[in-house]
Design a protein around this motif. Sequence first.
Motif, mmCIF file in Angstrom:
data_model
loop_
_atom_site.group_PDB
_atom_site.id
_atom_site.type_symbol
_atom_site.label_atom_id
_atom_site.label_comp_id
_atom_site.label_asym_id
_atom_site.label_seq_id
_atom_site.Cartn_x
_atom_site.Cartn_y
_atom_site.Cartn_z
ATOM 1 N N GLY B 29 -5.202 -7.629 -4.194
ATOM 2 C CA GLY B 29 -4.786 -6.445 -3.709
ATOM 3 C C GLY B 29 -4.744 -5.152 -4.497
ATOM 4 O O GLY B 29 -4.023 -5.361 -5.585
ATOM 5 N N ASN B 30 -5.160 -4.218 -4.165
ATOM 6 C CA ASN B 30 -4.981 -2.700 -4.770
ATOM 7 C C ASN B 30 -3.539 -2.513 -4.982
ATOM 8 O O ASN B 30 -2.664 -2.632 -4.120
ATOM 9 C CB ASN B 30 -5.877 -1.719 -4.264
ATOM 10 N N VAL B 31 -3.244 -1.773 -6.062
ATOM 11 C CA VAL B 31 -2.049 -1.199 -6.402
ATOM 12 C C VAL B 31 -2.078 0.144 -6.529
ATOM 13 O O VAL B 31 -3.059 0.714 -7.176
ATOM 14 C CB VAL B 31 -1.509 -1.473 -7.836
ATOM 15 N N ALA B 32 -1.232 0.971 -5.589
ATOM 16 C CA ALA B 32 -1.077 2.555 -5.583
ATOM 17 C C ALA B 32 0.096 2.925 -6.699
ATOM 18 O O ALA B 32 0.934 2.362 -6.683
ATOM 19 C CB ALA B 32 -0.656 2.867 -4.263
ATOM 20 N N VAL B 33 -0.520 3.710 -7.704
ATOM 21 C CA VAL B 33 0.199 4.059 -8.649
ATOM 22 C C VAL B 33 0.667 5.864 -8.483
ATOM 23 O O VAL B 33 -0.254 6.525 -8.271
ATOM 24 C CB VAL B 33 -0.341 3.930 -10.234
ATOM 25 N N PHE B 34 1.884 6.116 -8.352
ATOM 26 C CA PHE B 34 2.149 7.398 -7.860
ATOM 27 C C PHE B 34 2.936 8.062 -8.806
ATOM 28 O O PHE B 34 3.537 7.753 -9.722
ATOM 29 C CB PHE B 34 3.346 7.331 -6.703
ATOM 30 N N ARG B 35 2.625 9.561 -8.632
ATOM 31 C CA ARG B 35 3.401 10.307 -9.646
ATOM 32 C C ARG B 35 4.176 11.485 -8.841
ATOM 33 O O ARG B 35 3.669 12.049 -8.022
ATOM 34 C CB ARG B 35 2.522 11.217 -10.703
ATOM 35 N N THR B 36 5.371 11.483 -9.187
ATOM 36 C CA THR B 36 6.349 12.621 -8.364
ATOM 37 C C THR B 36 6.226 13.917 -9.033
ATOM 38 O O THR B 36 5.773 14.108 -10.071
ATOM 39 C CB THR B 36 7.596 12.182 -8.248
ATOM 40 N N HIS B 37 6.872 15.025 -8.179
ATOM 41 C CA HIS B 37 6.875 16.157 -8.722
ATOM 42 C C HIS B 37 7.631 16.624 -10.118
ATOM 43 O O HIS B 37 7.081 17.245 -10.792
ATOM 44 C CB HIS B 37 7.503 17.206 -7.655
ATOM 45 N N ASP B 38 8.394 15.422 -10.338
ATOM 46 C CA ASP B 38 9.307 15.614 -11.501
ATOM 47 C C ASP B 38 8.595 14.579 -12.712
ATOM 48 O O ASP B 38 9.547 13.935 -13.383
ATOM 49 C CB ASP B 38 10.537 15.684 -11.543
ATOM 50 N N ASP B 39 7.438 13.900 -12.383
ATOM 51 C CA ASP B 39 6.760 12.938 -13.306
ATOM 52 C C ASP B 39 7.403 11.816 -13.466
ATOM 53 O O ASP B 39 7.373 11.353 -14.580
ATOM 54 C CB ASP B 39 6.952 13.848 -14.789
ATOM 55 N N LYS B 40 7.813 11.248 -12.322
ATOM 56 C CA LYS B 40 8.495 9.881 -12.417
ATOM 57 C C LYS B 40 7.129 9.193 -11.899
ATOM 58 O O LYS B 40 6.188 9.581 -11.152
ATOM 59 C CB LYS B 40 9.530 9.663 -11.517
ATOM 60 N N VAL B 41 6.821 7.592 -12.207
ATOM 61 C CA VAL B 41 5.957 6.928 -11.918
ATOM 62 C C VAL B 41 6.327 5.722 -11.268
ATOM 63 O O VAL B 41 7.353 5.165 -11.259
ATOM 64 C CB VAL B 41 4.772 6.535 -13.116
ATOM 65 N N PHE B 42 5.784 5.460 -9.918
ATOM 66 C CA PHE B 42 6.158 4.264 -9.161
ATOM 67 C C PHE B 42 4.652 3.647 -8.884
ATOM 68 O O PHE B 42 3.648 4.368 -9.014
ATOM 69 C CB PHE B 42 6.744 4.748 -8.061
ATOM 70 N N ALA B 43 4.725 2.139 -8.694
ATOM 71 C CA ALA B 43 3.945 1.495 -8.199
ATOM 72 C C ALA B 43 4.109 0.576 -7.078
ATOM 73 O O ALA B 43 5.062 -0.169 -7.193
ATOM 74 C CB ALA B 43 3.182 0.809 -9.547
ATOM 75 N N LEU B 44 3.321 0.465 -6.048
ATOM 76 C CA LEU B 44 3.524 -0.316 -4.929
ATOM 77 C C LEU B 44 2.054 -0.955 -4.627
ATOM 78 O O LEU B 44 0.827 -0.513 -4.804
ATOM 79 C CB LEU B 44 3.937 0.749 -3.577
ATOM 80 N N LEU B 45 2.235 -2.015 -3.842
ATOM 81 C CA LEU B 45 1.051 -2.532 -3.281
ATOM 82 C C LEU B 45 0.282 -1.681 -2.320
ATOM 83 O O LEU B 45 1.322 -1.024 -1.553
ATOM 84 C CB LEU B 45 1.399 -4.205 -2.642
ATOM 85 N N ASP B 46 -0.793 -1.528 -2.443
ATOM 86 C CA ASP B 46 -1.495 -0.679 -1.625
ATOM 87 C C ASP B 46 -1.625 -0.730 -0.069
ATOM 88 O O ASP B 46 -2.855 -0.697 0.519
ATOM 89 C CB ASP B 46 -2.865 0.130 -2.224
ATOM 90 N N ARG B 47 -0.552 -1.572 0.516
ATOM 91 C CA ARG B 47 -0.669 -1.910 1.879
ATOM 92 C C ARG B 47 0.679 -1.432 2.622
ATOM 93 O O ARG B 47 1.559 -1.943 2.277
ATOM 94 C CB ARG B 47 -0.735 -3.293 1.893
ATOM 95 N N CYS B 48 0.628 -0.664 3.598
ATOM 96 C CA CYS B 48 1.751 -0.333 4.199
ATOM 97 C C CYS B 48 2.302 -1.541 5.071
ATOM 98 O O CYS B 48 1.529 -2.297 5.689
ATOM 99 C CB CYS B 48 1.439 0.756 5.326
ATOM 100 N N PRO B 49 3.631 -1.679 4.930
ATOM 101 C CA PRO B 49 4.087 -2.957 5.660
ATOM 102 C C PRO B 49 3.793 -2.801 7.190
ATOM 103 O O PRO B 49 3.805 -3.770 7.864
ATOM 104 C CB PRO B 49 5.447 -2.881 5.613
ATOM 105 N N HIS B 50 3.390 -1.693 7.846
ATOM 106 C CA HIS B 50 3.193 -1.610 9.098
ATOM 107 C C HIS B 50 1.943 -1.971 9.627
ATOM 108 O O HIS B 50 1.829 -3.082 10.252
ATOM 109 C CB HIS B 50 3.247 -0.168 9.605
ATOM 110 N N LYS B 51 0.882 -1.557 9.392
ATOM 111 C CA LYS B 51 -0.533 -2.030 9.646
ATOM 112 C C LYS B 51 -1.404 -2.041 8.439
ATOM 113 O O LYS B 51 -2.546 -1.706 8.698
ATOM 114 C CB LYS B 51 -0.956 -1.174 10.810
ATOM 115 N N GLY B 52 -0.926 -2.039 7.200
ATOM 116 C CA GLY B 52 -1.926 -2.397 6.239
ATOM 117 C C GLY B 52 -2.297 -1.010 5.674
ATOM 118 O O GLY B 52 -3.439 -1.077 4.960
#
Lengths: 638, 105
Positions: B29-52
Amino acid sequence: MVHLGDWLLDRQLDDVAGGLLRRALEERGIGFLLGKQTAAILDDGQGGVAGVRFSDGEQVDAQLVVMAVGIRPNTALAESCGLHCERGIVVSDALQTYDPRVYAVGECVSHRGVAYGLVAPLFEQAKVCANHLAQLGIGRYQGSVLSTKLKVTGIDLFSAGDFMGGEGMEDIVLSDPAGGVYKKLVIKDDKLAGVCLYGDTADGAWYFKLLREGRSVADLRDTLMFGESAIGDAGVQGQSKAACMQDSDEVCGCNGVCKGSIVKAIKDKGLFTLDEVKKHTKAASSCGSCSGLVEQILMSVVGTDFQETPKTKAVCGCTERSHGEVRKAIREQHLLTHAEVFHFLEWRTPNGCATCRPAINYYLLSSWPHEAVDDPQSRFVNERVHANIQKDGTFSVIPQMKGGVTTASELRRIADVADKYQVPMVKVTGGQRIDLLGVKKEDLVNVWQDLGMQSGHAYGKSIRTVKTCVGSEFCRFGTQNSTQMGIDLETMLANMWSPHKVKLAVSGCPRNCAEAGIKDVGVIAVDSGWELYVGGNGGIKTEVAQFLCKVKTAEEVKEYSGAFLQLYREEAYYLDRTVHYIARVGLDVIKARVVTDAASRQALYQRLLFSLQGLPDPWAARIAGAQKNEFIPIKLEA
Amino acid sequence: MTDSQHWVQICALTDIPPQGSRVVERASGNVAVFRTHDDKVFALLDRCPHKGGPLSQGIVHGESVTCPLHSWNIDLATGAARAPDEGCARHFPVKLEHGMVLLGL
């Protein structure tokens, strides 16, 4: 039953409806004494009640007296503080009492001489009051228009506004006493001022909406009395009467939400506004065509506690500002970036949300072309990657095919791409294009390169297609070269961003094979020139385009339709289609600025051409390396 | 850090656009790595709990991402859907070291 008023429910019904109610109740064995003021309750000499005496001296015998009284503001505390009180604590439009340090809201206050005893006005007051306490200072409470919805022993009653009528007002009345139906509409200056319904209240919510909006009902007058369904604007499948629907009836066809689920959510979660119902149930949250129906259900469930969607709606939860206010600030203050907008308009969130950012991006780009810089991160994925996301995360690719005309060479390349990238489906679209569905994101740039065609913009709030028929080139009925006209229009409008999608069509004769009657701009050739139609829509709710004007030359078709589209780009709110925009401002305004006033038309047209000048084809830009990272996934080394 | 977890360097912070994301391909399963406006990084499984839906393709605002399919708002730090929606996307540990993004798998 004894009542002080001259008829029953004299605050809620007019005399005729009150009389009908009285007769209906008398048939059930209830007797009435009206216009009677109780002076005394008489003692039977043994500690019990003997009867009631009225102020006119008349008496009735009674063994039991039940009294019903309303509420009266408790102003003792306020008065002891020295605050000015009348029927309640007197407050201003900012909900301030006579002591500016003290605010008051709710049933205890008297605002413009009115003390409200219902919860809906309290909510409206609290919002304004909170706004002032937070020192934002932009809200103003101007009083509430109330409606009353009652069911008295099985008889539905509804009233709102000034239903008694009077000088300067007109009444439209439908009276069927034997059938138990009475309806009275009071009209003042072509606007609905009051409504009183007895027996059939299904259209109460609609009348209340017209009343609150204060819109002219001149054009509806002939059918106004027969309700919303009579004007053919009844939401999906003609189900306009929310109250008559079964719990299992589907309200929202997009998300499969039934009436029962909506009613349950409203009751269980204490919802009062359309927005809350949308969030919790998802009804009306996709295409929005059932919003009116959902609003009716909400109103039928919560009655007088219902909160009408405000007329000038905030863009989103990040701000109090409306779309119009945001655009005005961008224009007047020469704002060029999201950060400047957030700062100047005091956004509540650090960088907006998925609702406001795309809207602001559009307002910036359309207000300051060639100055404001496009922010890809404020665009929905489709506009960021110039393809249309599908349910499985793949994309669809639709190359430009001006006027729906293609060549053998283009078709060969499309076929080769479909083979090479194992495209799961190749489909002809409704807009005379070819759609390659199921392309992986990392293949997009290569697919575009192999196609060697330009973006068809089938994914954006932008020019979509110009549909054409074959016209005078081949058709024996064709009066003008509609195909070339379509190609010319599409060439002129290439890469145009707009508040919502824009579709055009050009037909070569009044048989109208290109279906120009349901397009944002429809052009129909006639022997003596071209007819222009605007504001058509084949989508959520089919709307027939309205006649704008007739012109003689192809150059005029470009100028007039270009000017209309520029006006739409400059004035419509984000996500309004042309039909919504025209409904808001009226076709006369459009005609004045696009048809009658030649200088205004030419200025609009020039602004459109300036905005579009030199805009690159987005596919070519990405083949050349723009936003490269967007399309390259990171691989983990094994 | 548990024994089974290891940190993988995936890219430089500057390889992710601010208020944007990158997709890390992974067999499970792909992982989405995010960068916010203030340069924080987060990672989530690239699947929305709603409909993927692929969360990596959504609009990033504050510390949330809006799914591109049906506009659910997902909290980047926890993966939880913002109320009134209910559900949770798996989140992964992620950290920044000398301008490089490290993902804990």
